[in-house]
Design a protein around this motif. Structure first.
Motif, PDB file in Angstrom:
ATOM      1  N   LEU A   1       0.850  -1.209   0.049  1.00 41.04           N
ATOM      2  CA  LEU A   1      -0.061  -0.023   0.020  1.00 41.04           C
ATOM      3  C   LEU A   1       0.823   1.146   0.053  1.00 41.04           C
TER       4      LEU A   1
ATOM      5  N   ASN B   1       3.529   3.633  -2.377  1.00 38.69           N
ATOM      6  CA  ASN B   1       3.597   4.602  -3.660  1.00 38.69           C
ATOM      7  C   ASN B   1       2.738   3.969  -4.682  1.00 38.69           C
ATOM      8  N   VAL B   2       3.080   2.721  -4.990  1.00 37.95           N
ATOM      9  CA  VAL B   2       2.336   2.251  -6.550  1.00 37.95           C
ATOM     10  C   VAL B   2       1.015   1.450  -5.861  1.00 37.95           C
TER      11      VAL B   2
ATOM     12  N   ASN C   1      -0.432  -4.843   4.036  1.00 37.83           N
ATOM     13  CA  ASN C   1       1.038  -4.468   3.996  1.00 37.83           C
ATOM     14  C   ASN C   1       1.722  -5.489   4.809  1.00 37.83           C
ATOM     15  N   SER C   2       2.839  -5.141   5.061  1.00 36.61           N
ATOM     16  CA  SER C   2       3.635  -6.360   5.731  1.00 36.61           C
ATOM     17  C   SER C   2       3.218  -6.648   7.156  1.00 36.61           C
ATOM     18  N   ARG C   3       2.474  -6.109   7.742  1.00 36.93           N
ATOM     19  CA  ARG C   3       1.920  -6.118   9.114  1.00 36.93           C
ATOM     20  C   ARG C   3       0.453  -6.905   9.172  1.00 36.93           C
TER      21      ARG C   3
ATOM     22  N   ARG D   1      -1.825  -9.938  10.232  1.00 37.14           N
ATOM     23  CA  ARG D   1      -1.601 -10.959   9.097  1.00 37.14           C
ATOM     24  C   ARG D   1      -1.591 -12.228   9.391  1.00 37.14           C
TER      25      ARG D   1
ATOM     26  N   THR E   1       4.724  -4.721  -3.916  1.00 35.09           N
ATOM     27  CA  THR E   1       5.798  -4.714  -2.929  1.00 35.09           C
ATOM     28  C   THR E   1       7.191  -4.756  -3.556  1.00 35.09           C
TER      29      THR E   1
ATOM     30  N   LYS F   1       9.981  -7.369  -9.383  1.00 36.27           N
ATOM     31  CA  LYS F   1      10.708  -8.099 -10.414  1.00 36.27           C
ATOM     32  C   LYS F   1      11.252  -9.497  -9.579  1.00 36.27           C
TER      33      LYS F   1
ATOM     34  N   GLY G   1       9.625   9.216  -5.013  1.00 40.23           N
ATOM     35  CA  GLY G   1       9.148   7.684  -5.202  1.00 40.23           C
ATOM     36  C   GLY G   1       9.709   7.228  -6.529  1.00 40.23           C
TER      37      GLY G   1
ATOM     38  N   GLU H   1      13.938   2.533  -5.932  1.00 41.09           N
ATOM     39  CA  GLU H   1      13.405   1.365  -5.168  1.00 41.09           C
ATOM     40  C   GLU H   1      13.287   1.913  -3.453  1.00 41.09           C
ATOM     41  N   PRO H   2      12.546   1.208  -2.566  1.00 39.91           N
ATOM     42  CA  PRO H   2      12.532   1.504  -1.281  1.00 39.91           C
ATOM     43  C   PRO H   2      13.687   1.664  -0.731  1.00 39.91           C
TER      44      PRO H   2
ATOM     45  N   GLY I   1       8.117   6.127 -11.689  1.00 40.01           N
ATOM     46  CA  GLY I   1       6.972   6.933 -11.100  1.00 40.01           C
ATOM     47  C   GLY I   1       5.896   5.768 -10.789  1.00 40.01           C
TER      48      GLY I   1
ATOM     49  N   THR J   1       3.584   3.458 -13.231  1.00 41.51           N
ATOM     50  CA  THR J   1       3.550   2.128 -12.930  1.00 41.51           C
ATOM     51  C   THR J   1       2.095   1.640 -12.487  1.00 41.51           C
TER      52      THR J   1
HETATM   53  N1  LIG Z   1       7.846   3.557  -7.727  1.00 40.31           N
HETATM   54  C1  LIG Z   1       8.167   3.241  -9.091  1.00 40.31           C
HETATM   55  O1  LIG Z   1       8.379   4.130  -9.944  1.00 40.31           O
HETATM   56  C2  LIG Z   1       8.234   1.925  -9.639  1.00 40.31           C
HETATM   57  C3  LIG Z   1       8.367   1.759 -10.763  1.00 40.31           C
HETATM   58  C4  LIG Z   1       8.258   0.266 -11.366  1.00 40.31           C
HETATM   59  C5  LIG Z   1       8.113  -0.751 -10.317  1.00 40.31           C
HETATM   60  N2  LIG Z   1       7.885  -0.479  -9.125  1.00 40.31           N
HETATM   61  C6  LIG Z   1       7.865  -1.700  -8.179  1.00 40.31           C
HETATM   62  O2  LIG Z   1       6.674  -1.420  -7.460  1.00 40.31           O
HETATM   63  C7  LIG Z   1       6.980  -2.032  -6.298  1.00 40.31           C
HETATM   64  C8  LIG Z   1       6.401  -1.367  -5.204  1.00 40.31           C
HETATM   65  O3  LIG Z   1       7.193  -0.045  -5.246  1.00 40.31           O
HETATM   66  P1  LIG Z   1       6.639   1.301  -4.206  1.00 40.31           P
HETATM   67  O4  LIG Z   1       7.537   2.249  -4.633  1.00 40.31           O
HETATM   68  O5  LIG Z   1       5.204   1.299  -4.115  1.00 40.31           O
HETATM   69  O6  LIG Z   1       7.291   0.710  -2.589  1.00 40.31           O
HETATM   70  P2  LIG Z   1       6.926   1.365  -1.301  1.00 40.31           P
HETATM   71  O7  LIG Z   1       6.335   2.666  -1.503  1.00 40.31           O
HETATM   72  O8  LIG Z   1       8.073   1.086  -0.331  1.00 40.31           O
HETATM   73  O9  LIG Z   1       5.661   0.257  -0.855  1.00 40.31           O
HETATM   74  C9  LIG Z   1       6.051  -1.066  -0.513  1.00 40.31           C
HETATM   75  C10 LIG Z   1       4.864  -1.623   0.270  1.00 40.31           C
HETATM   76  O10 LIG Z   1       5.012  -3.148   0.213  1.00 40.31           O
HETATM   77  C11 LIG Z   1       4.444  -3.552   1.619  1.00 40.31           C
HETATM   78  N3  LIG Z   1       5.067  -4.750   1.887  1.00 40.31           N
HETATM   79  C12 LIG Z   1       6.375  -5.102   2.149  1.00 40.31           C
HETATM   80  N4  LIG Z   1       6.507  -6.490   2.396  1.00 40.31           N
HETATM   81  C13 LIG Z   1       5.447  -6.841   2.272  1.00 40.31           C
HETATM   82  C14 LIG Z   1       4.767  -8.290   2.320  1.00 40.31           C
HETATM   83  N5  LIG Z   1       5.519  -9.469   2.475  1.00 40.31           N
HETATM   84  N6  LIG Z   1       3.337  -8.357   2.220  1.00 40.31           N
HETATM   85  C15 LIG Z   1       2.498  -7.347   1.992  1.00 40.31           C
HETATM   86  N7  LIG Z   1       3.121  -6.097   1.828  1.00 40.31           N
HETATM   87  C16 LIG Z   1       4.365  -5.710   2.058  1.00 40.31           C
HETATM   88  C17 LIG Z   1       4.894  -2.432   2.337  1.00 40.31           C
HETATM   89  O11 LIG Z   1       4.381  -2.473   3.817  1.00 40.31           O
HETATM   90  P3  LIG Z   1       4.996  -1.851   4.974  1.00 40.31           P
HETATM   91  O12 LIG Z   1       4.759  -0.449   4.966  1.00 40.31           O
HETATM   92  O13 LIG Z   1       4.151  -2.557   6.049  1.00 40.31           O
HETATM   93  O14 LIG Z   1       6.393  -2.129   5.215  1.00 40.31           O
HETATM   94  C18 LIG Z   1       4.572  -1.129   1.685  1.00 40.31           C
HETATM   95  O15 LIG Z   1       3.075  -0.968   1.657  1.00 40.31           O
HETATM   96  C19 LIG Z   1       8.436  -2.622  -6.162  1.00 40.31           C
HETATM   97  O16 LIG Z   1       8.555  -3.976  -6.476  1.00 40.31           O
HETATM   98  C20 LIG Z   1       8.925  -1.727  -7.231  1.00 40.31           C
HETATM   99  O17 LIG Z   1      10.209  -2.295  -7.629  1.00 40.31           O
HETATM  100  C21 LIG Z   1       7.972   0.883  -8.719  1.00 40.31           C
END
Ligand SMILES: NC(=O)c1ccc[n+]([C@@H]2O[C@H](COP(=O)([O-])OP(=O)(O)OC[C@H]3O[C@@H](n4cnc5c(N)ncnc54)[C@H](OP(=O)(O)O)[C@@H]3O)[C@@H](O)[C@H]2O)c1
Length: 360
Positions: free
Chosen positions: A11, A13-14, A44-46, A70, A92, A116, A202, A205-206, A335, A339
């Protein structure tokens, strides 16, 4: 009306942008495609939330008040009650979750992912997952694994499946590193400042080290290489790591506190550039020699890669039909908006192909 239940992991950025886009386009999907998309699961992770009414625009409040700790089977138990088409969406960067894809498929979930990792685990995992998907007649879509919302994966897949031999794919695979090196090459600004800005927007990567280490681009190269029919492992890729050794194993917080340590080596490379040159982070996939390379390179400002702006991704595909004039795909390569739109496009692709489960 086809009813589709979405179970969203992630939950951030994406993920949060995807919820917004689905809710905004609900009416359009119903009237144009006869598809009702309902987000019935959030995690989310929790915590995890399930709701048969589907989440609404105040989902954050709902999640904060009603989500529970969870349990491994929370989504499976809920999904088994309602016999609708179910799509698990992974927004995630979790390796742990990727390893659960086979289990999701066993429980009847189609899978759409921006993550990925599942596609870059061992070749055995990759092949077994596809065998299972075929057996269960379920779909796996991952266009956003490479180039965010740009149509790269599909293009490579379509060329390969039509019998076209792909020779090479070169380019700026990472919108985040594109943004970082465009700004760093053009502006009088420290490397660490640009990385922190990219993280805040954003784009990275995180953990930005996933980008700076070259691992993220390497994963994208491997996704495309396998799409082009090559059998390769992550360890087969030659990767230039831009993170100095002492920051490679630090915690994320420690890394961010000491990120200025990266400034000197990168500033040195910048100072060696000629007037007509810029730094670009490039991925190169040579399918004929099975060679995958990730590196920071000096290119001419007036070359296609040198002219890129902002967080643009840029891909040149050389193949039998595109031998001397490559097929070029270029555009916003990172972005949350693009995405999330790419994920939504994958969801709609599945929704349109699956048979109607329930007629009302
Ligand atoms: N942002 C971009 O421009 C972009 C572009 C292409 C691809 N992506 C891909 O999109 C994905 C997400 O990116 P993001 O920027 O949205 O990351 P983000 O903002 O860090 O969000 C990650 C989310 O994943 C949750 N999470 C982590 N482990 C989990 C699990 N085991 N089960 C359920 N939820 C879990 C986190 O929860 P907590 O808050 O509880 O830790 C958080 O809500 C990544 O794989 C990234 O490579 C992103």
């Amino acid at each position: 009306m086809k009813k589709i239940h979405i179970y969203l992991f992630g939950l951030g950025n994406v993920g949060s942008t995807l919820i917004k886009q689905i809710l905004e386009s609900e009416r359009f999907f119903k009237t144009s495609h006869g598809i009702e998309l309902k987000i019935v699961g959030l995690a989310n992770s929790r915590k995890v939330l399930t709701t048969i009414d589907g989440v609404t625009s105040n989902w954050e409040q709902q999640f904060a008040q009603q989500a529970v700790t969870r349990e491994p089977n929370a989504f499976y138990d809920f999904a088994s009650i309602y016999n609708e088409v179910r799509i698990a969406v992974d927004a995630t960067a979790s390796k742990e979750l990727s390893q659960f894809y086979p289990e999701l498929v066993e429980h009847g979930f189609h899978v759409v992912t921006a993550n990925k990792i599942a596609n870059t685990l061992s070749q055995d995992f990759y092949d077994d997952l596809r065998d299972l998907l075929r057996e269960k007649e379920l779909c796996f879509e991952y266009e956003t694994n490479v180039g965010a919302g740009l149509p790269i994966v599909d293009t490579i897949c379509n060329l390969h499946e039509s019998g076209e031999q792909i020779f090479a794919v070169n380019g700026v695979f990472s919108g985040s590193l594109g943004y970082i090196f465009n700004r760093f090459s053009q502006e009088d600004v420290s490397f660490s400042t640009v990385v922190i800005d990219a993280l805040k927007n954003g784009y990275t990567e995180p953990d930005p080290r996933e980008d700076l280490s070259g691992n993220d681009v390497a994963r994208k190269l491997l996704v495309l290489a396998r799409e082009a029919g090559l059998k390769l492992e992550f360890t087969d890729i030659t990767i230039e790591n831009l993170v100095i050794p002492e920051l490679q194993t630090a915690s994320l917080n420690q890394f961010l506190e000491r990120i200025q340590l990266l400034d000197e080596p990168l500033q040195k490379r910048k100072s060696q550039l000629q007037q007509d040159e810029v730094l670009r982070h490039l991925g190169q996939l040579d399918t004929l020699n099975k060679k995958l390379t990730v590196s920071l390179q000096v290119v001419k400002k007036d070359s296609p890669a040198g002219q890129l702006q902002g967080s643009d991704g840029f891909f040149e595909i050389y193949s039998e039909s595109y031998a001397s004039h490559p097929l070029v795909i270029k555009g916003a390569g990172a972005g949350r908006e693009v995405t999330a739109r790419g994920l939504l496009s994958d969801i709609i692709k599945i929704a349109r192909t699956v048979p109607v489960m329930v007629l009302r």
